[in-house]
Design a protein around this motif. Structure first.
Motif, mmCIF file in Angstrom:
data_model
loop_
_atom_site.group_PDB
_atom_site.id
_atom_site.type_symbol
_atom_site.label_atom_id
_atom_site.label_comp_id
_atom_site.label_asym_id
_atom_site.label_seq_id
_atom_site.Cartn_x
_atom_site.Cartn_y
_atom_site.Cartn_z
ATOM 1 N N TYR A 175 1.013 -1.243 -0.044
ATOM 2 C CA TYR A 175 0.262 -0.357 -0.270
ATOM 3 C C TYR A 175 0.697 1.507 -0.181
ATOM 4 O O TYR A 175 2.216 1.609 1.188
ATOM 5 N N PRO A 230 0.467 5.100 -0.531
ATOM 6 C CA PRO A 230 -0.460 5.997 -0.968
ATOM 7 C C PRO A 230 -0.148 7.284 -0.989
ATOM 8 O O PRO A 230 1.104 7.748 -0.531
ATOM 9 N N THR A 270 -5.043 11.781 -2.468
ATOM 10 C CA THR A 270 -4.486 10.377 -2.042
ATOM 11 C C THR A 270 -4.969 9.159 -2.743
ATOM 12 O O THR A 270 -6.627 9.051 -3.350
ATOM 13 N N ARG A 271 -3.398 9.007 -3.476
ATOM 14 C CA ARG A 271 -3.541 8.335 -4.588
ATOM 15 C C ARG A 271 -3.029 6.501 -4.181
ATOM 16 O O ARG A 271 -2.244 7.884 -3.660
ATOM 17 N N ASP A 272 -3.781 5.753 -4.153
ATOM 18 C CA ASP A 272 -2.782 4.071 -4.099
ATOM 19 C C ASP A 272 -1.925 4.295 -5.321
ATOM 20 O O ASP A 272 -2.468 3.602 -6.230
#
Length: 256
Positions: free
Chosen positions: A140, A142, A155-157
């Motif tokens: 993960y 972010p 927020t982008r993963d």
């Protein structure tokens, strides 16, 4: 390129000196693709080095991967498998990212070389984390990303987006282009209080300072008796105003 002799035990010792917990060291040693990359890096003359610091950070270069290691083990957030995978991506792939600014004909070309370097590091990090044997999961990732059309942040993963695009059948080349755009719109750390420029904006601004005609700076100085502050620098780059001569177009984004 002639291989440089290295001692595998010395590599593991370097990781311990860099603050890696034992489970992370064993994950590095027991994950074949990670160990292959790390030993290839050492065979080319590179090494992992430790720099004592009050903060945790890491950076990678073809000659050295540096870990900035605070005294408190709990603060050594970069001394782990995932960070090493990322920095190996910088050290081993896409050498264009290390070319001097003067070798690029435009701000866009210079900035894109840095963004593609980061894209290769992210993809390598994702790939090696998928293969990780032991240690904690690190899938993960972010990041805060600047919206392209306004000043909002999302927020982008990054790892989630890589996985989605791989499932959709995209090639690595297509994924790298997407990641480079994400990098252009992410916020770097350690750029100073009040500086809200993204990586791409910082790189394009730096190129303009070194190779631009100076007309925008001269116009600022004439009108306001000062240089642009970081927020104004961001607007100038974000809305393409550095490409205009003063008075040649709409400067309303700067004045908004």
């Amino acid at each position: 390129m002639q291989a440089t002799p290295f001692d595998p035990l010395a590599i593991l010792s370097d990781l311990r000196s860099a603050g890696f917990p034992e489970p992370e060291i064993q994950a590095v040693r027991n994950t074949p693709p990670m160990w292959e990359q790390l030993t290839r890096f050492y065979a080319r003359g590179g090494r992992v080095q430790t720099i004592s610091a009050a903060f945790s950070a890491a950076n990678g270069h073809p000659s050295a991967i540096s870990f900035y290691v605070p005294e408190d083990p709990a603060q050594r957030t970069h001394s782990r498998y995932s960070s090493l995978a990322h920095e190996l991506g910088h050290a081993l792939f896409y050498p264009e990212q290390w070319q001097a600014m003067d070798s690029f004909a435009s701000a866009e070309a210079y900035a894109r070389s840095r963004e593609m370097g980061e894209a290769h590091a992210w993809l390598n990090q994702y790939t090696l984390c998928l293969e990780k044997v032991g240690g904690r999961s690190e899938l993960y990732f972010p990041l805060a990303i600047d919206n392209e059309d306004d000043f909002g942040v999302r927020t982008r993963d990054v790892f989630g987006e890589i996985a989605h695009r791989k499932l959709a059948g995209e090639s690595d080349a297509q994924i790298l282009e997407h990641l480079a755009t994400l990098n252009a719109n992410m916020f770097p750390s350690g750029m100073g209080e009040g500086n809200h420029k993204t990586y791409g904006q910082c790189n394009r601004w730096d190129y303009y300072l070194a190779h631009g005609d100076g007309a925008i700076l001269a116009d600022f100085q004439r009108r306001l008796q000062r240089r642009p502050n970081p927020d104004e620098q961001k607007r100038l780059v974000k809305f393409g105003l550095l490409d205009q001569r003063p008075g040649s177009g709409d400067d309303s984004p700067l004045l908004a």
